[in-house]
Enzyme design. Structure first.
Site, PDB file in Angstrom:
ATOM      1  N   ASN A 169      -9.827   2.785  14.493  1.00 45.09           N
ATOM      2  CA  ASN A 169     -10.010   1.401  15.002  1.00 45.09           C
ATOM      3  C   ASN A 169      -9.131   0.424  15.476  1.00 45.09           C
ATOM      4  OD1 ASN A 169      -9.954   0.494  12.576  1.00 45.09           O
ATOM      5  ND2 ASN A 169     -11.791  -0.314  12.211  1.00 45.09           N
ATOM      6  N   HIS A 214      -1.135  12.926  -3.723  1.00 51.31           N
ATOM      7  CA  HIS A 214      -0.691  11.131  -3.553  1.00 51.31           C
ATOM      8  C   HIS A 214       0.056  10.372  -4.694  1.00 51.31           C
ATOM      9  CE1 HIS A 214      -4.224  11.347  -6.212  1.00 51.31           C
ATOM     10  NE2 HIS A 214      -3.871  10.112  -6.534  1.00 51.31           N
ATOM     11  N   ASP A 273      -6.967  -1.044  13.117  1.00 55.34           N
ATOM     12  CA  ASP A 273      -6.339  -2.139  12.332  1.00 55.34           C
ATOM     13  C   ASP A 273      -5.373  -1.702  11.587  1.00 55.34           C
ATOM     14  OD1 ASP A 273      -7.597  -0.449  10.421  1.00 55.34           O
ATOM     15  OD2 ASP A 273      -8.833  -1.770   9.471  1.00 55.34           O
ATOM     16  N   ASP A 327      -6.003   6.350  11.706  1.00 59.98           N
ATOM     17  CA  ASP A 327      -6.717   5.001  11.982  1.00 59.98           C
ATOM     18  C   ASP A 327      -7.303   5.127  13.279  1.00 59.98           C
ATOM     19  OD1 ASP A 327      -7.653   2.341  12.333  1.00 59.98           O
ATOM     20  OD2 ASP A 327      -5.582   1.567  12.861  1.00 59.98           O
ATOM     21  N   ASP A 377     -13.422  11.871  -5.160  1.00 62.18           N
ATOM     22  CA  ASP A 377     -12.658  11.123  -6.154  1.00 62.18           C
ATOM     23  C   ASP A 377     -13.725  10.665  -7.153  1.00 62.18           C
ATOM     24  OD1 ASP A 377     -10.352  10.496  -7.861  1.00 62.18           O
ATOM     25  OD2 ASP A 377      -9.186  11.029  -5.811  1.00 62.18           O
ATOM     26  N   ASP A 420      -9.162   5.498   8.386  1.00 59.36           N
ATOM     27  CA  ASP A 420     -10.659   5.111   7.993  1.00 59.36           C
ATOM     28  C   ASP A 420     -11.340   6.316   7.941  1.00 59.36           C
ATOM     29  OD1 ASP A 420     -10.665   5.499  10.890  1.00 59.36           O
ATOM     30  OD2 ASP A 420     -10.062   3.340  10.749  1.00 59.36           O
TER      31      ASP A 420
HETATM   32  O1  TEU Z   1      -3.256   9.256 -11.866  1.00 55.99           O
HETATM   33  C1  TEU Z   1      -3.051   9.338 -13.301  1.00 55.99           C
HETATM   34  C2  TEU Z   1      -1.907   9.716 -13.736  1.00 55.99           C
HETATM   35  O2  TEU Z   1      -1.721  10.009 -14.962  1.00 55.99           O
HETATM   36  C3  TEU Z   1      -0.969   9.983 -12.983  1.00 55.99           C
HETATM   37  O3  TEU Z   1      -0.767  10.727 -12.131  1.00 55.99           O
HETATM   38  C4  TEU Z   1      -0.010   8.690 -12.777  1.00 55.99           C
HETATM   39  O4  TEU Z   1      -0.878   8.078 -11.766  1.00 55.99           O
HETATM   40  C5  TEU Z   1       1.396   8.966 -12.197  1.00 55.99           C
HETATM   41  O5  TEU Z   1       2.021   9.481 -13.319  1.00 55.99           O
HETATM   42  C6  TEU Z   1       1.873   7.616 -11.915  1.00 55.99           C
HETATM   43  O6  TEU Z   1       3.126   7.790 -11.617  1.00 55.99           O
HETATM   44  C7  TEU Z   1      -4.392   8.946 -11.312  1.00 55.99           C
HETATM   45  C8  TEU Z   1      -4.522   8.936  -9.856  1.00 55.99           C
HETATM   46  O7  TEU Z   1      -4.101   9.924  -9.394  1.00 55.99           O
HETATM   47  C9  TEU Z   1      -3.345   7.712  -9.658  1.00 55.99           C
HETATM   48  O8  TEU Z   1      -3.306   7.663  -8.166  1.00 55.99           O
HETATM   49  C10 TEU Z   1      -4.037   6.370 -10.159  1.00 55.99           C
HETATM   50  O9  TEU Z   1      -3.398   5.486 -10.008  1.00 55.99           O
HETATM   51  C11 TEU Z   1      -4.393   6.627 -11.518  1.00 55.99           C
HETATM   52  O10 TEU Z   1      -5.053   7.946 -11.846  1.00 55.99           O
HETATM   53  C12 TEU Z   1      -5.382   5.253 -12.018  1.00 55.99           C
HETATM   54  O11 TEU Z   1      -6.535   5.804 -11.469  1.00 55.99           O
HETATM   55 CA    CA Z   2      -9.135   1.713  10.594  1.00 54.85          CA
END
Ligand code: TEU
Ligand code: CA
Length: 537
Positions: A28, A312, A30, A26, A103, A34
């Site tokens: 700035n 993620h 908040d 981050d 993405d 970013d």
């Molecule tokens: O993920 C799609 C997906 O099928 C899985 O990875 C799913 O999010 C996961 O099993 C749930 O536990 C993609 C993205 O990577 C994810 O962050 C998004 O939430 C999802 O698409 C919707 O856009």
């Molecule tokens: Ca920020």
């Protein structure tokens, strides 16, 4: 011998780092990471040794699913900065020789996108057909985040499809106007200078409403080619998030298909058939077997494969294998060697480079993820609190989405922000953070640096043929070879054991136990010990 580079093979020289911008840095104050924050940390990426970045979504979004619900594909989310900030970041990356892929969320928009705001007004609105409508749900598909995938819309007296959150209506790719819009969005970013895209749930864009599964519909390949097999676009890196099995992968990534560079294949990291929230013990032998299978398969079919353990959407794999606390360094580096010395394109997720682990929180308010909250809500009446919180902590996507721990200083939010972090920092950040790790004698970061330097220097590691040499369970032994170089990788799993070495007269080039340097060919391997040897006949 001169390095041969066919068109696609050049991507084997790329090493990615995935940034989840909200939690990276981050700039700035908040409390939210970013784009300026990313720009400030480019020294870190360069020191690590990566040469490509995948940026999770940074488009305008109301954030019901942290940016995977896009309300404007041509602008940046307010919290992350402006399009100018993005251009600065892209230029700064390129100046350092680092590629940038974005993405690309093509299956659905945010319900706040202008198209959907219009579409839901009436059946004869010009944008109505941008989405998927029906008078009654066409099937019993469930949303990934819980509940029916069909949501009622009063104004038109219809249901619309949302494979994910209610706020993420699926686009109707049967409509040529939608496909044209998506092409123009791709062109917009390619013209601005992106090097490629990671395509979110790309296998969902074509649907067969009669089928049990929502992905791999009949027109998938046609749509993908229409999008990416075009002049001015054909050269970019395109990776699809797809669930495909072997034959599906050949169709999506085959050399002459004109579709994808590669895909994320999840078989090696998703071992449980149950809900992701139900705890299970990760099996490293199975993990190895799946990796070996895909190494052989992609070689045979001349496909590019991707190498990753984390992202993620999942808890850190390091936590799933449950090493004793004292062996976190050894386990983290063993995983790194077992995966990133295979043939393919590495993707390192933020935090992995210092051995980040999962957190534990007692209170649901310390979680943000929509999937986590939906699960909690659906279960709280029938499950006792302790069990439920254990499940949440085990499976929540927030494990890997917590603010990056740059320093050991708790009062300063571990160096992530000078404000109040949008999500509580990882519970183990005091001990598990970049600063502490870099100072340690056993540093995961330094190991990753060495690993990535070896990849850069060794043609065999990037291009060489893979051969599985594993002889006993709880180990993974393999070689990578070109005509004039051989790499041998020996990985031991959790228990000390003897492993017979595939080579006796080679140079030890990487290890994670200092003792091995004095006795490189000792066949006694300690828990999670690895050794890498190089031979140039
Ligand atoms: O993920 C799609 C997906 O099928 C899985 O990875 C799913 O999010 C996961 O099993 C749930 O536990 C993609 C993205 O990577 C994810 O962050 C998004 O939430 C999802 O698409 C919707 O856009
Ligand atoms: Ca920020």
């Amino acid at each position: 011998m001169k390095e041969q580079k066919t068109n696609k093979e050049r991507f084997l020289d790329w090493t990615f780092y995935q940034i989840y911008p909200r939690s990276f840095y981050d700039a700035n104050g908040d409390g939210i990471g970013d784009l300026r924050g990313v720009e400030k940390k480019l020294d870190h990426l360069q020191a690590l040794g990566v040469n490509a970045v995948w940026l999770s979504p940074c488009y305008k979004s109301p954030n019901c699913d942290n940016g995977y619900d896009v309300s404007d594909y041509r602008d940046i989310m307010d919290e992350f900065g402006t399009l100018d900030d993005w251009t600065r970041l892209k230029n700064a990356l390129h100046e350092r020789g680092i590629k940038l892929i974005m993405d690309f969320v093509a299956n659905h928009t945010s319900s706040e996108h202008f198209w959907f705001q219009e579409a839901k007004k009436s059946r004869d609105n010009p944008y109505h057909d941008y989405y998927i409508w029906a008078e009654k749900p066409l099937n019993n598909w469930r949303s990934t985040f819980g509940g029916s995938a069909w949501e009622y819309n009063e104004a038109t007296n219809e249901y619309y499809l949302h494979s994910f959150a209610v706020g993420q209506p699926d686009l109707n790719w049967e409509n040529p106007k939608v496909r044209k819009e998506m092409q123009e969005i791709v062109d917009f970013w390619v013209e601005l200078g992106v090097d490629g895209f990671r395509c979110d749930v790309l296998d969902h864009i074509s649907k067969d409403f009669q089928a049990d599964k929502r992905y791999d519909g009949p027109r998938l390949h046609e749509y993908i080619r229409e999008l990416f097999d075009r002049d001015g676009v054909r050269h970019i890196f395109v990776i699809g998030e797809c669930q495909s099995d072997e034959s599906g992968v050949c169709e999506l990534c085959g050399k002459d298909r004109g579709e994808l560079t590669t895909i994320f294949q999840f078989e090696h990291v998703r071992q449980s058939a149950q809900s992701k929230f139900i705890p299970f013990r990760f099996d490293l032998n199975r993990f190895r077997d799946v990796l070996v299978k895909w190494q052989a398969f992609t070689a045979k079919n001349e496909l590019l494969y991707t190498l990753f353990t984390d992202n993620h959407d999942q808890p850190f794999l390091l936590s799933l294998i449950q090493p004793p606390k004292a062996l976190r360094y050894e386990a983290a580096t063993m995983l790194g060697a077992a995966v990133y010395l295979l043939k393919g394109i590495p993707f390192i997720y933020q935090g992995q480079e210092f051995g980040a682990v999962n957190s534990y929180f007692d209170d649901i308010d310390d979680f943000n993820d929509i999937e986590t909250h939906n699960y909690y809500r659906a279960r709280k009446a029938t499950t006792d609190k302790k069990t439920l919180m254990e499940e949440i902590n085990f499976g929540s996507r927030d494990n890997s989405r917590r603010p990056m721990a740059w320093t050991a200083n708790k009062a300063e939010n571990f160096g992530f922000t000078t404000g109040k972090p949008w999500l509580a920092p990882p519970t183990q950040a005091k001990n598990v953070n970049l600063e502490t790790d870099r100072r340690a004698e056993r540093s995961v970061f330094r190991f990753y640096q060495d690993l990535l330097r070896l990849r850069k220097e060794s043609v065999a590691i990037r291009r060489g043929a893979f051969c599985d040499l594993t002889e006993i369970q709880n180990s993974f032994v393999f070689s990578r070879a070109t005509d004039n170089e051989r790499i041998f990788v020996v990985c031991n799993f959790e228990k000390a054991q003897n492993i017979s070495l595939p080579v006796k007269n080679a140079r030890l080039i990487l290890c994670n136990y200092a003792a091995r340097k004095n006795d490189p060919f000792n066949e006694a391997f300690a828990p999670y010990e690895i050794a890498v040897y190089q031979n140039r006949p």
